[in-house]
Design an enzyme around this catalytic site. Structure first.
Site, PDB file in Angstrom:
ATOM      1  N   GLY A  71       5.817 107.674 -38.431  1.00 43.45           N
ATOM      2  CA  GLY A  71       6.325 107.437 -37.080  1.00 43.45           C
ATOM      3  C   GLY A  71       5.267 107.301 -35.996  1.00 43.45           C
ATOM      4  O   GLY A  71       5.552 107.565 -34.831  1.00 43.45           O
ATOM      5  N   ASN A 125       4.183 104.542 -34.875  1.00 41.47           N
ATOM      6  CA  ASN A 125       4.687 103.475 -33.994  1.00 41.47           C
ATOM      7  C   ASN A 125       5.818 103.975 -33.103  1.00 41.47           C
ATOM      8  O   ASN A 125       5.913 103.586 -31.939  1.00 41.47           O
ATOM      9  CB  ASN A 125       5.113 102.260 -34.818  1.00 41.47           C
ATOM     10  CG  ASN A 125       3.914 101.406 -35.184  1.00 41.47           C
ATOM     11  OD1 ASN A 125       3.231 100.872 -34.319  1.00 41.47           O
ATOM     12  ND2 ASN A 125       3.631 101.316 -36.474  1.00 41.47           N
ATOM     13  N   ASN A 140      10.262  93.518 -35.725  1.00 42.87           N
ATOM     14  CA  ASN A 140       9.524  94.294 -36.732  1.00 42.87           C
ATOM     15  C   ASN A 140       8.035  94.268 -36.403  1.00 42.87           C
ATOM     16  O   ASN A 140       7.522  93.283 -35.885  1.00 42.87           O
ATOM     17  CB  ASN A 140       9.754  93.664 -38.116  1.00 42.87           C
ATOM     18  CG  ASN A 140       9.000  94.390 -39.214  1.00 42.87           C
ATOM     19  OD1 ASN A 140       9.028  95.623 -39.311  1.00 42.87           O
ATOM     20  ND2 ASN A 140       8.303  93.639 -40.064  1.00 42.87           N
ATOM     21  N   HIS A 189       4.427  94.358 -38.279  1.00 44.00           N
ATOM     22  CA  HIS A 189       3.821  94.217 -39.603  1.00 44.00           C
ATOM     23  C   HIS A 189       2.297  94.336 -39.463  1.00 44.00           C
ATOM     24  O   HIS A 189       1.715  93.728 -38.565  1.00 44.00           O
ATOM     25  CB  HIS A 189       4.204  92.870 -40.219  1.00 44.00           C
ATOM     26  CG  HIS A 189       3.642  92.710 -41.597  1.00 44.00           C
ATOM     27  ND1 HIS A 189       4.194  93.348 -42.696  1.00 44.00           N
ATOM     28  CD2 HIS A 189       2.543  92.048 -42.042  1.00 44.00           C
ATOM     29  CE1 HIS A 189       3.468  93.062 -43.762  1.00 44.00           C
ATOM     30  NE2 HIS A 189       2.467  92.284 -43.403  1.00 44.00           N
TER      31      HIS A 189
HETATM   32  C1  GAR Z   1       2.692 100.786 -40.051  1.00 48.01           C
HETATM   33  O1  GAR Z   1       1.385 100.401 -40.321  1.00 48.01           O
HETATM   34  C2  GAR Z   1       3.624  99.587 -40.041  1.00 48.01           C
HETATM   35  O2  GAR Z   1       3.052  98.441 -39.483  1.00 48.01           O
HETATM   36  C3  GAR Z   1       3.842  99.393 -41.515  1.00 48.01           C
HETATM   37  O3  GAR Z   1       3.956 100.704 -42.038  1.00 48.01           O
HETATM   38  C4  GAR Z   1       3.242 101.622 -41.208  1.00 48.01           C
HETATM   39  C5  GAR Z   1       4.208 102.692 -40.738  1.00 48.01           C
HETATM   40  O4  GAR Z   1       3.546 103.663 -40.009  1.00 48.01           O
HETATM   41  N1  GAR Z   1       4.984  98.584 -41.767  1.00 48.01           N
HETATM   42  C6  GAR Z   1       5.072  97.744 -42.797  1.00 48.01           C
HETATM   43  O5  GAR Z   1       4.206  97.635 -43.642  1.00 48.01           O
HETATM   44  C7  GAR Z   1       6.354  96.937 -42.855  1.00 48.01           C
HETATM   45  N2  GAR Z   1       6.209  95.826 -43.726  1.00 48.01           N
HETATM   46  P1  GAR Z   1       4.316 104.645 -39.003  1.00 48.01           P
HETATM   47  O6  GAR Z   1       5.515 105.232 -39.735  1.00 48.01           O
HETATM   48  O7  GAR Z   1       3.289 105.703 -38.717  1.00 48.01           O
HETATM   49  O8  GAR Z   1       4.717 103.878 -37.763  1.00 48.01           O
END
Ligand code: GAR
Length: 205
Positions: free
Chosen positions: A17, A19, A112, A114
Site C-alpha cells: 500500500g 501507493n 491503474n 504500472h
Molecule cells: C507497485 O509497484 C505497483 O506499481 C505494482 O505493484 C506495486 C504495489 O506496491 N503494480 C503492478 O505491478 C500491477 N501490474 P504497493 O502495494 O506498495 O502500492
C-alpha cells in the site's frame, strides 16, 4: 466551479500500500483536492495497506475471490461501489485481473499504476518485482511508471501519465523497484487522480 465538489474514489489494493499512502499524503498536502478517498477494497486480508487505510479512517472491505471465481467477487465489489457511491476506481498494487464485463461497466472510470514505461514490460504475468527483474534482464537504461485507464486488455488502456527513472549499474530488482516507486509512482499517481477527478467534475456539470 464549486470548489467543494469532490468525486468518490475507491482504491483497490493487495499488498504493502505505498501507493495508497501516497494518495493519502497527497490529500493531506492538497495535491489531491477534487477527490475523496471513500473506500479501500483489498483482495488480501493480510495486506499492510489495510492498516494504512484504517489509521486514516478510510472504510475498508476485504473481498476475496473464492471457488465461485470472478463473478461472485465482482458482484460483491459492484454492490460495495454502489453503496459508497464510487465514481472512480484506482488500482494501486491490485494484483488481480478484472473481467471484460467489469472493465466495460466502469469504462474510463478505472485507472491503474504500472511500474514500467508501457508498452514495455507489461501485460499478463508482469507485476510487482517481476517487472523490475525483466527490466534488468533486458538491459534497458530507462524505466519508470505509467498511469493508464483500464480496459479488457491487461495494461492496455489509454495512457494518462508517465514518468521515467534511470536504471543504475548496480541495481537489483529491489533497489530498482524502490526508486521507481519513490521517484515515479508516488508522484504521478496522485497527479493523475486529481486530473481525472477534475475532468469528471467538468463533465458532470
Ligand atoms: C507497485 O509497484 C505497483 O506499481 C505494482 O505493484 C506495486 C504495489 O506496491 N503494480 C503492478 O505491478 C500491477 N501490474 P504497493 O502495494 O506498495 O502500492
Amino acid at each position: 466551479m464549486n470548489t467543494n465538489k469532490k468525486i468518490n474514489v475507491a482504491v483497490f489494493v493487495s499488498g504493502g500500500g505505498t501507493n495508497l499512502q501516497a494518495l493519502i499524503d497527497a490529500v493531506d498536502a492538497n495535491i489531491i483536492t477534487r477527490a475523496k478517498l471513500s473506500l479501500v477494497v483489498s483482495n488480501n486480508a493480510n495486506a499492510y495497506a489495510i492498516k494504512r487505510a484504517q489509521s486514516n479512517n478510510i472504510p475498508v472491505l476485504v473481498i476475496q475471490k473464492d471457488d465461485n471465481g470472478y463473478l461472485k467477487f465482482e458482484n460483491k465489489v459492484i454492490k460495495a461501489l454502489e453503496m459508497y457511491d464510487i465514481d472512480i476506481i484506482v488500482l494501486a498494487g491490485f494484483m488481480q485481473i478484472l473481467s471484460k464485463d467489469f472493465t466495460k461497466k466502469y469504462e474510463n472510470r478505472i485507472i491503474n499504476i504500472h511500474p514500467s514505461l508501457i508498452p514495455s514490460f507489461c501485460g499478463k504475468g508482469y507485476y510487482g518485482l517481476r517487472v523490475h527483474k525483466a527490466t534488468l534482464e533486458y538491459g534497458v537504461k530507462l524505466t519508470g511508471a505509467t498511469v493508464h485507464y483500464v480496459n479488457e486488455v491487461p495494461d492496455g488502456g489509454k495512457i494518462i501519465m508517465q514518468k521515467a527513472v534511470r536504471v543504475l549499474k548496480n541495481d537489483t530488482p529491489e533497489t530498482l523497484q524502490k526508486r521507481v516507486m519513490e521517484k515515479a509512482e508516488q508522484i504521478i499517481l496522485p497527479r493523475a487522480v486529481e486530473l481525472v477527478a477534475r475532468k469528471m467534475l467538468k463533465e458532470k456539470k
